[in-house]
Motif scaffolding. Structure first.
Motif, PDB file in Angstrom:
ATOM      1  N   UNK A  47       0.815  -1.224   0.000  1.00 33.61           N
ATOM      2  CA  UNK A  47       0.000   0.000   0.000  1.00 33.61           C
ATOM      3  C   UNK A  47       0.844   1.267   0.000  1.00 33.61           C
ATOM      4  N   UNK A  48       2.016   1.243   0.668  1.00 32.85           N
ATOM      5  CA  UNK A  48       2.821   2.451   0.785  1.00 32.85           C
ATOM      6  C   UNK A  48       3.641   2.733  -0.477  1.00 32.85           C
ATOM      7  N   UNK A  49       3.592   1.817  -1.453  1.00 36.41           N
ATOM      8  CA  UNK A  49       4.247   2.060  -2.738  1.00 36.41           C
ATOM      9  C   UNK A  49       3.235   2.425  -3.830  1.00 36.41           C
ATOM     10  N   UNK A  50       1.968   2.543  -3.468  1.00 37.52           N
ATOM     11  CA  UNK A  50       0.938   2.795  -4.466  1.00 37.52           C
ATOM     12  C   UNK A  50       1.093   4.152  -5.121  1.00 37.52           C
ATOM     13  N   UNK A  51       1.509   5.152  -4.365  1.00 38.10           N
ATOM     14  CA  UNK A  51       1.611   6.504  -4.881  1.00 38.10           C
ATOM     15  C   UNK A  51       1.404   7.500  -3.762  1.00 38.10           C
ATOM     16  N   UNK A  52       1.069   8.726  -4.100  1.00 37.77           N
ATOM     17  CA  UNK A  52       0.883   9.742  -3.065  1.00 37.77           C
ATOM     18  C   UNK A  52      -0.360   9.490  -2.227  1.00 37.77           C
TER      19      UNK A  52
END
Length: 391
Positions: A272-277
């Motif tokens: 989830x923390x690499x999904x984007x802003x």
């Protein structure tokens, strides 16, 4: 292709998927794509910029878990009338398809509503593998009846159709594409509560009783798309193994393969923390957020259950324990992917089913060309697994 070229190609496509996923909320590109490991460490320097400047969007740092209340038990369907009476419902609309309309699950629901003296009507024209046209028919019927509660009795097609009818009954002036995921729709957020929806699944596959998504064929684009918002999730899902006894073998197979792929894709999605802003407002955080420590628990458990129960369920219509385990696995995977999301297996499937013009699957309705969702997902799963395993 050499292994070095395969790795380079896989990395390039993986980077492209991340770029697409950060800006698109369609079912295939909801920001959740193949990852190689499950180290959920949103605070580590390798995955986050610790101090974003005012001009730099803050990377995603949070995830949410949203799911329906579920009631599990043999014969639990008989309680639905009391549930709706407890809700003070006076105009209940029941959605089902023409086949289930003739079978015991709907009869049980209607008898329960009658016993509790809950006024209701039944919409029997849900299309298996719904389209924009069939969604609109259900929406029009719901707007005309103006229910105060909704019940879905059927598989994923029925539950998804009921979700759409619920949404557009509350938002009476909205057009169908207003809430459909971008880029095919406008991706509007649902910013007020919907009607109570109780889902009674009759297949062990979609997990739609636990999710906030509703999938359909957009015929004008030859594509499968959908609506994804936490507000769509049912208030209650009644998981009653008695309701899956009438599934034909091909339905058991197709729906079970969908469970398998839900679990695999959710577990191997980009974290989830690499999904984007991070979203500017929590309301805008997508339902499909990427793999996370809680979704992983449900998806992993579903995988273990499916590995044993699916072959047993497909091979024997009388193996009630296997069927019960598949209903639970479907719900577990629904909780997992309903928050973590899916990726390439489902992304590829939308083109397969959306562009189908001639194929009719055995033991499914023969009134229109149809590739069952679970089959369209499964046919690319070996290639996707090989591809994502190399990332």
């Amino acid at each position: 292709m050499s292994s070095s070229r395969l790795r380079h190609s896989a990395k390039s496509v993986s980077n492209l998927m991340r770029m697409v996923g950060s800006s698109c909320t369609c079912p295939a590109h909801s920001g959740r794509h193949g990852a190689t490991h499950h180290v959920h460490s949103p605070g580590c320097a390798s995955s986050h910029t610790r101090h974003a400047s005012a001009s730099t969007p803050r990377p995603e740092y949070a995830f949410e878990m949203a799911t329906s209340t579920v009631r599990v038990g043999t014969g639990a369907t008989r309680e639905i009338g009391m549930d709706l009476a407890n809700l003070k419902a006076k105009r209940v609309m029941v959605f089902t398809d023409p086949n289930i309309a003739k079978l015991a699950p709907l009869k049980t629901v209607v008898e329960s509503l009658d016993r509790s003296k809950v006024p209701h009507t039944v919409f029997k024209d849900v299309r298996v593998e719904p389209s924009d046209t069939s969604f609109q028919m259900a929406i029009d019927a719901a707007r005309k009846y103006n229910p105060d509660a909704i019940v879905a009795v059927g598989g994923g097609s029925t539950m998804d159709t009921a979700k759409a009818a619920n949404l557009y009954t509350v938002f009476r002036d909205a057009e169908l594409l207003d809430f459909v995921n971008a880029p095919l729709g406008k991706g509007r957020a649902v910013d007020r509560p919907l009607l109570p929806l109780i889902a009674v699944p009759t297949t062990a596959g979609t997990g739609s009783e636990c999710t906030g998504s509703a999938i359909f064929d957009l015929k004008s684009k030859g594509a499968k798309t959908g609506i994804a918002d936490r507000a769509l999730k049912p208030l209650l899902g009644i998981i009653d193994p008695l309701n899956t006894r009438t599934m034909p073998q091909q339905v058991r197979l197709a729906s079970g393969l969908d469970v398998l792929c839900h679990a695999i894709e959710s577990y191997t999605a980009i974290p989830y923390y690499q999904r984007g802003p991070a979203p500017a407002n929590p309301l805008l955080r997508p339902a499909y957020q990427g793999s996370n420590p809680i979704s992983d628990i449900w998806s992993a458990r579903a995988l273990r259950m499916v590995a044993r129960a699916l072959p047993e369920s497909v091979s024997s219509a009388d193996n009630l324990q296997a069927h019960e385990n598949m209903t639970l696995a479907a719900a577990y995977a629904g909780i997992g992917f309903g928050n973590g999301g899916v990726h390439l297996m489902h992304g590829c499937s939308y083109g397969i089913s959306g562009l189908n013009k001639k194929y009719f699957h055995p033991e499914y309705p023969q009134d229109h060309p149809l590739c069952p969702h679970g089959i369209s997902v499964a046919v690319t799963s070996p290639a996707v697994a090989e591809f994502t395993g190399s990332l």
